[in-house]
Write an enzyme that holds these catalytic residues in place. Structure first.
Site, PDB file in Angstrom:
ATOM      1  N   CYS A 156      28.762  42.430  60.193  1.00  0.00           N
ATOM      2  CA  CYS A 156      27.676  41.533  60.586  1.00  0.00           C
ATOM      3  C   CYS A 156      27.125  40.823  59.366  1.00  0.00           C
ATOM      4  O   CYS A 156      26.013  41.124  58.896  1.00  0.00           O
ATOM      5  CB  CYS A 156      26.584  42.312  61.284  1.00  0.00           C
ATOM      6  SG  CYS A 156      27.157  42.914  62.859  1.00  0.00           S
ATOM      7  N   GLU A 200      43.094  51.113  27.996  1.00  0.00           N
ATOM      8  CA  GLU A 200      42.672  51.694  29.274  1.00  0.00           C
ATOM      9  C   GLU A 200      42.904  50.752  30.455  1.00  0.00           C
ATOM     10  O   GLU A 200      41.953  50.323  31.105  1.00  0.00           O
ATOM     11  CB  GLU A 200      41.174  52.024  29.215  1.00  0.00           C
ATOM     12  CG  GLU A 200      40.788  52.886  28.040  1.00  0.00           C
ATOM     13  CD  GLU A 200      39.283  52.980  27.834  1.00  0.00           C
ATOM     14  OE1 GLU A 200      38.831  54.038  27.382  1.00  0.00           O
ATOM     15  OE2 GLU A 200      38.563  52.005  28.121  1.00  0.00           O
ATOM     16  N   PRO A 201      44.146  50.412  30.751  1.00  0.00           N
ATOM     17  CA  PRO A 201      44.369  49.535  31.908  1.00  0.00           C
ATOM     18  C   PRO A 201      44.101  50.255  33.225  1.00  0.00           C
ATOM     19  O   PRO A 201      44.486  51.414  33.392  1.00  0.00           O
ATOM     20  CB  PRO A 201      45.861  49.168  31.781  1.00  0.00           C
ATOM     21  CG  PRO A 201      46.471  50.267  30.992  1.00  0.00           C
ATOM     22  CD  PRO A 201      45.399  50.840  30.104  1.00  0.00           C
ATOM     23  N   ARG A 213      35.571  42.588  47.011  1.00  0.00           N
ATOM     24  CA  ARG A 213      35.739  41.758  45.807  1.00  0.00           C
ATOM     25  C   ARG A 213      35.540  40.266  46.078  1.00  0.00           C
ATOM     26  O   ARG A 213      35.042  39.549  45.237  1.00  0.00           O
ATOM     27  CB  ARG A 213      37.109  42.008  45.164  1.00  0.00           C
ATOM     28  CG  ARG A 213      37.205  43.411  44.537  1.00  0.00           C
ATOM     29  CD  ARG A 213      38.427  43.552  43.637  1.00  0.00           C
ATOM     30  NE  ARG A 213      38.335  42.673  42.498  1.00  0.00           N
ATOM     31  CZ  ARG A 213      38.979  41.520  42.370  1.00  0.00           C
ATOM     32  NH1 ARG A 213      39.794  41.100  43.317  1.00  0.00           N
ATOM     33  NH2 ARG A 213      38.811  40.790  41.297  1.00  0.00           N
TER      34      ARG A 213
HETATM   35  C1  LIG Z   1      36.591  49.072  33.887  1.00  0.00           C
HETATM   36  C2  LIG Z   1      37.014  49.610  32.596  1.00  0.00           C
HETATM   37  C3  LIG Z   1      38.374  49.692  32.279  1.00  0.00           C
HETATM   38  C4  LIG Z   1      39.466  49.185  33.188  1.00  0.00           C
HETATM   39  O1  LIG Z   1      39.402  47.813  33.368  1.00  0.00           O
HETATM   40  P1  LIG Z   1      40.616  47.070  34.140  1.00  0.00           P
HETATM   41  O2  LIG Z   1      40.140  45.667  34.244  1.00  0.00           O
HETATM   42  O3  LIG Z   1      40.745  47.716  35.459  1.00  0.00           O
HETATM   43  O4  LIG Z   1      41.824  47.230  33.306  1.00  0.00           O
HETATM   44  C5  LIG Z   1      38.725  50.264  31.088  1.00  0.00           C
HETATM   45  N1  LIG Z   1      37.786  50.735  30.223  1.00  0.00           N
HETATM   46  C6  LIG Z   1      36.472  50.668  30.493  1.00  0.00           C
HETATM   47  C7  LIG Z   1      35.501  51.206  29.530  1.00  0.00           C
HETATM   48  C8  LIG Z   1      36.034  50.106  31.683  1.00  0.00           C
HETATM   49  O5  LIG Z   1      34.735  50.043  31.938  1.00  0.00           O
END
Ligand SMILES: *Cc1c(COP(=O)(O)O)cnc(C)c1O
Length: 471
Positions: free
Chosen positions: A399, A324-325, A368
């Site tokens: 501010c 899941e990138p 960030r």
């Molecule tokens: C945030 C998250 C991601 C994505 O993370 P990246 O650092 O953006 O790749 C994937 N899976 C889950 C469960 C997350 O919470």
């Protein structure tokens, strides 16, 4: 441009040790800018065949500028690299993590490019459904899903729901029976591995809100409970997400081994087969010279080897694996264009001084730096300059003294009011974490490609903000 030894001529040693004195302060640092970013003939930055000057003119600043070809190439490259590396095993799927940046156009691109999509709230699900994203390629996350969110996911036919707690098993089973759907579920397991950047820690416990603990025995109990409700829930597999902005596969290796150990235990003790794993996201990107991301191909090869070996050692059937990138696809594709306003030379004592460059956005469009102590870079975007480089701090208009966008970077010393500067790698977790602090309207997100500017999300207006105020 003359080159100097660090500190030799500029007499102002406030730069952090990782920040080298630039050979050419106008040059684009390799790896930091989206693939179509370059200097045009007039010296102005250009993305997707469009000059930064034209973008500022047409859509104003601040603006998120998304290099469409860059983002889609990254998405495709992840999909192809992992598909290829896992082909000899049981295959792999890439789900784009929508929380990093999501809008209807991006959901459509991911759909066209063959990725799945991760959503973690009803709001993100609504964007996916508006985009017509095939529901079977959606995954729903969330540590505290409401009944309404789950009902909506069941109604839409979301492909997998990732259960985050023991409690959620009964909640989901009850709602599934009510709706007559039988969702495929994964259990999010916390393995005690937590990874950030170049280090990871592996413990036997986790003190955080996500997932179901492996070490406590809750994970096995959760699997037992899902299997006991097979009339309502289809057990698809296990999920693990170890962190974010990770550069090597060591953390994935420890987590995968622990998860595969659970797969073997489920087979031996519960007589069930786990056919799918999801190892989450977290692949790191380059925000500055401190970061050295691996290519998708190297990651895919490394992790597929880990999975293959782990399964062989435990004599288990190799599951299909998902990733899941988010950041690694969205982050480097986008830069934020700002207009410089006030520039202040602040004396720090001794010979030292710091040039504060204030721009027309700030922590409302990029939290960030304040939230994670992130280090960003920046470049003069409207022109080139042969003025001597100076260490600057780019700050916003809010501010709050913590309203910093770029803590330390070199810019030409003549940077001044009216100049455009660009901050690269702002595609992930900037717009999606944006706020209206100080009643500052959110910037637009525009895609650039082949000389065209397309608005993906328009700029917020004061009317939008006042529209919420009941008066
Ligand atoms: C945030 C998250 C991601 C994505 O993370 P990246 O650092 O953006 O790749 C994937 N899976 C889950 C469960 C997350 O919470």
């Amino acid at each position: 441009m003359r080159a100097h030894e660090a500190g030799a001529l500029h007499g102002n040693d406030i730069a952090p040790t990782w920040l080298p004195y630039p050979q050419d302060v106008n040059a684009l640092l390799p790896g930091l800018w989206s693939q179509t970013t370059a200097r045009g003939a007039d010296g102005a930055l250009e993305v997707g065949g469009v000059s930064a000057l034209r973008i500022a003119e047409e859509v104003g600043t601040p603006a998120f500028v998304l290099d469409e070809d860059d983002m889609r190439t990254r998405a495709l490259r992840f999909r192809e690299a992992f598909t290829e590396a896992f082909r000899p095993l049981s295959g792999a799927d890439i789900y784009y993590a929508g929380k990093s940046f999501l809008c209807v156009a991006v959901a459509r691109w991911m759909e066209e490019d063959g990725l799945g999509l991760d959503v973690c709230t009803g709001g993100e699900l609504a964007v996916a459904l508006r985009a017509g994203f095939p529901p079977e390629r959606l995954a729903l996350h969330g540590n505290n899903k409401s009944d309404a969110e789950i009902r909506r996911a069941l109604e839409a036919g979301v492909g997998r729901i990732v259960i985050d707690s023991l409690e959620e098993i009964d909640q989901l089973a009850r709602l599934a029976r009510e709706s007559g759907a039988r969702p495929a579920v994964m259990l999010r397991i916390t393995t005690g591995v937590e990874a950030h950047t170049h280090e990871f820690i592996a413990t036997s416990h986790e003190d955080q809100k996500f997932g179901i603990s492996l070490a406590s025995g809750d994970a096995l109990e959760a699997l037992r409970r899902v299997l006991a409700q097979e009339d309502a829930l289809e057990l698809l597999g296990l999920h693990s997400h170890i962190g974010s902005q990770i550069f090597d596969t060591g953390g994935f290796e420890v987590a995968a081994r622990r998860i595969l150990g659970l797969v073997a235990q489920v087979r031996d003790e519960l007589g069930a087969t786990i056919t799918h794993l999801d190892l989450g996201g977290g692949f790191g990107v380059m925000y500055n010279t401190q970061h050295t991301p691996q290519t998708p191909e190297a990651l895919a090869t490394g992790i597929s080897t880990i999975i293959e070996k782990g399964c062989l050692d435990l004599e288990i059937e190799i599951p299909r694996v998902a990733f899941e990138p988010g950041r690694a696809i969205a982050g480097p594709s986008t830069q934020t264009l700002y207009t410089v306003g006030t520039v202040k030379d602040v004396q720090l004592g001794g010979q030292q001084h710091r040039l504060y460059v204030a721009v027309d956005g700030g922590m409302s469009d990029n939290i960030r730096t304040a939230l994670y102590d992130a280090d960003y870079s920046t470049l003069l975007a409207s022109r080139v300059s042969d003025a001597q480089p100076q260490v600057v701090r780019v700050v916003g208009k809010h501010c709050e003294s913590g309203d910093i966008i770029v803590k330390d970077e070199y810019l030409p010393g003549d940077v001044g009011r009216g100049d455009l500067i660009s901050v690269p790698v702002t595609g992930a977790y900037c717009y999606s974490l944006a706020s209206n602090y100080n009643h500052v309207p959110r910037p637009p997100v525009v895609a650039v490609k082949d000389g065209r500017i397309t608005t993906l999300l328009r700029r917020e207006t004061e009317e939008d903000l006042l529209g919420l105020d009941a008066g």
